[in-house]
Design an enzyme around this catalytic site. Sequence first.
Site, mmCIF file in Angstrom:
data_model
loop_
_atom_site.group_PDB
_atom_site.id
_atom_site.type_symbol
_atom_site.label_atom_id
_atom_site.label_comp_id
_atom_site.label_asym_id
_atom_site.label_seq_id
_atom_site.Cartn_x
_atom_site.Cartn_y
_atom_site.Cartn_z
ATOM 1 N N MET A 27 34.710 53.298 48.088
ATOM 2 C CA MET A 27 35.662 54.387 48.274
ATOM 3 C C MET A 27 35.143 55.625 47.545
ATOM 4 S SD MET A 27 39.386 52.656 48.549
ATOM 5 C CE MET A 27 39.734 52.444 46.832
ATOM 6 N N HIS A 34 28.778 50.488 41.194
ATOM 7 C CA HIS A 34 28.402 50.642 42.606
ATOM 8 C C HIS A 34 26.878 50.659 42.746
ATOM 9 C CE1 HIS A 34 32.425 52.808 42.709
ATOM 10 N NE2 HIS A 34 32.571 51.914 43.666
ATOM 11 N N LYS A 145 32.411 41.600 41.616
ATOM 12 C CA LYS A 145 33.296 40.500 41.207
ATOM 13 C C LYS A 145 34.448 40.988 40.331
ATOM 14 C CE LYS A 145 30.179 36.536 41.259
ATOM 15 N NZ LYS A 145 29.485 35.608 40.335
ATOM 16 N N SER A 182 34.889 51.301 36.319
ATOM 17 C CA SER A 182 35.842 51.468 37.416
ATOM 18 C C SER A 182 35.972 52.960 37.684
ATOM 19 C CB SER A 182 37.206 50.904 36.997
ATOM 20 O OG SER A 182 38.233 51.455 37.794
HETATM 21 O O1 PAF Z 1 36.551 47.716 46.520
HETATM 22 C C1 PAF Z 1 36.695 48.792 47.150
HETATM 23 O O2 PAF Z 1 36.178 49.830 46.765
HETATM 24 C C2 PAF Z 1 37.544 48.799 48.420
HETATM 25 O O3 PAF Z 1 38.607 47.916 48.317
HETATM 26 C C3 PAF Z 1 36.708 48.531 49.688
HETATM 27 C C4 PAF Z 1 36.107 47.131 49.670
HETATM 28 C C5 PAF Z 1 35.618 49.566 49.817
HETATM 29 C C6 PAF Z 1 37.626 48.622 50.919
HETATM 30 O O4 PAF Z 1 38.211 49.872 51.033
#
Ligand code: PAF
Length: 273
Positions: A27, A34, A145, A182
């Site tokens: 997102m 990420h 996770k 996060s």
């Molecule tokens: O974990 C996230 O960032 C979201 O829930 C995802 C998997 C991209 C779905 O919108």
Amino acid sequence: MQIIKNTDELIKIRRNLKQNIGFVPTMGALHLGHLSLIQRSVAENELTIVSIFVNPTQFLEGEDFSKYPQTLEKDLQICKMAQVDIVFLPNTKSIYFKDELKIKAPPNRGFILEGLKRPAHFDGVLQVVLKLLNITTPTRAYFGKKDAQQFYLISKMARELFLDVEIVGCEIVRDDEGLALSSRNIYLSTDERKKALLISKSLKKSSDLVINGELETQLIKSKMKEILTDVEIEYVEIVDREFRLLKNLEIHNSIILIAVRVGKTRLIDNIWI
Ligand code: PAF
């Protein structure tokens, strides 16, 4: 690196690709967590696609959808630096249809813990992830996770809907002081950040107890709660890898989960034992 906004265009491009594809749905507001998923995808696949889409259907009324952090420029730089091949940037209209059919999270696993606190959240997650997997048809898709229940439900969906994709779970990335990364950490003030550190401290306590032979989940949870003094606890639970609540922790088959509120910010974390 190609940036594609149009869903049909990506589907067309994807049809002509013969390589193994790794897919990392996000997102946006990318951080080192990420990046670790992206790097793993780049290492394990010939091509990597990253999607950036703040999915409205997984936010509940009153949650932070409208103010979810957006850092597109920086996200694109990170993707480029990490050698991502395609960034998919759809808008809501190109993902969702009017009166469309819906995926439902299974009641027993989708409406406990996160699903109890955020009812219908997982319906929205599964809906969008299924769409994104169908658009990108990857060989492997990568999930953190930290969102343990999300990872479990997406793996379950892939298995039970016979999706031809390997769902890969990636380890939690923490900062130097132990706070799980996060996108929502940017909401924390300095004082709240200090309080948030109690989360990893209590998880460390739980693993110390287990190392010393303690398996009784009630006792482990109450010791953890003693540490989580300055935060508002939503839940501390111990489940097996199929998300069934455990009376006694099972080594190599357990997850200790925490959800708390620090000020207005909701944080989750866990440890796999
Ligand atoms: O974990 C996230 O960032 C979201 O829930 C995802 C998997 C991209 C779905 O919108």
